[in-house]
Design a protein around this motif. Structure first.
Motif, short mmCIF file in Angstrom:
data_model
loop_
_atom_site.label_atom_id
_atom_site.label_comp_id
_atom_site.label_asym_id
_atom_site.label_seq_id
_atom_site.Cartn_x
_atom_site.Cartn_y
_atom_site.Cartn_z
N ALA A 59 0.83 -1.21 0.00
CA ALA A 59 0.00 0.00 0.00
C ALA A 59 0.86 1.26 0.00
CB ALA A 59 -0.95 -0.01 1.19
N ARG A 63 0.78 4.12 -2.87
CA ARG A 63 0.56 5.54 -2.55
C ARG A 63 1.70 6.42 -3.06
NH1 ARG A 63 -1.41 3.21 2.44
NH2 ARG A 63 -3.68 3.40 2.45
N GLU A 64 2.94 5.93 -2.92
CA GLU A 64 4.11 6.67 -3.41
C GLU A 64 3.99 6.89 -4.92
OE1 GLU A 64 8.69 5.49 -4.37
OE2 GLU A 64 7.91 4.84 -2.42
N VAL A 95 -5.92 1.63 -0.93
CA VAL A 95 -5.51 2.82 -1.66
C VAL A 95 -6.61 3.36 -2.58
CG1 VAL A 95 -3.79 3.74 -3.29
CG2 VAL A 95 -3.09 2.12 -1.50
N ALA A 129 -6.99 5.93 -7.97
CA ALA A 129 -6.65 6.75 -6.81
C ALA A 129 -5.79 7.91 -7.28
CB ALA A 129 -5.90 5.95 -5.75
#
Length: 179
Positions: A59, A63-64, A95, A129
């Motif tokens: 996760a 996200r990075e 995410v 996302a």
């Protein structure tokens, strides 16, 4: 379902994440399959990594990469099965802002044609996302080929009609711009 030759191809920047406790860069056949396919289609490899089956680490990497403006799409391979170590789907869902429910359905339909009822063991998933598409594929080269060749190659080709993922890129995060 066709390619509209009057439209210009738009390359997409794709990151590939292999999730495995045992794979290394030397034997990551599924990651290699995805890289070969995406580059062969005219897209660019924006990043590549291998992580162990650890939900928090996966996760965090997702996200990075979602926060990285040079990445449009993240495709992970591995960790989508039913065993206790298979946590990639849960990490993706941690995410996602929106899940692309039909991706799992279409992937199952494609897989069923190749491997029959064994397709029920896959939990392939897709979502969005931060204006980035995210897809979790099984860890076999065959599954990666099937997902790319029969679904993703078309959806990441701006010329594909009647619609495709590329043409809605500018609208994926419009909810953030309205404020």
């Amino acid at each position: 379902m066709k390619i509209d030759e009057s439209r210009e191809f738009i390359p997409v920047r794709i990151a590939v994440l292999t999730v495995s406790d045992t794979r290394t860069p030397e034997d990551d056949r599924s990651g290699d399959t995805l890289v070969e396919r995406l580059e062969g289609a005219g897209h660019s490899l924006a990043a590549r990594a291998i992580l162990p089956d650890d939900r928090d680490m996966i996760a965090a990497k997702l996200r990075e990469w979602v926060a990285e403006p040079g990445i449009d799409v993240v495709i992970s391979t591995g960790g989508t099965g039913l065993t206790g170590r298979d946590v990639t789907v849960e990490a993706h869902r941690d995410v996602y802002e929106k899940e692309i429910d039909a991706f799992a359905t279409v992937f199952t339909m494609v897989s069923f044609q190749k491997i029959g009822t064994s397709a029920v063991q896959s939990r392939a998933t897709g979502g969005v996302a931060g204006g980035t598409y995210l897809f979790a594929l099984p860890g076999s080269p065959g599954a990666c080929r099937d997902a790319w060749d029969d679904i993703l190659a078309r959806q990441f080709d701006y010329r594909h009609r009647p619609c495709n993922f590329v043409e809605i890129f500018p609208r994926l995060d419009e909810n953030r711009r309205r404020k």
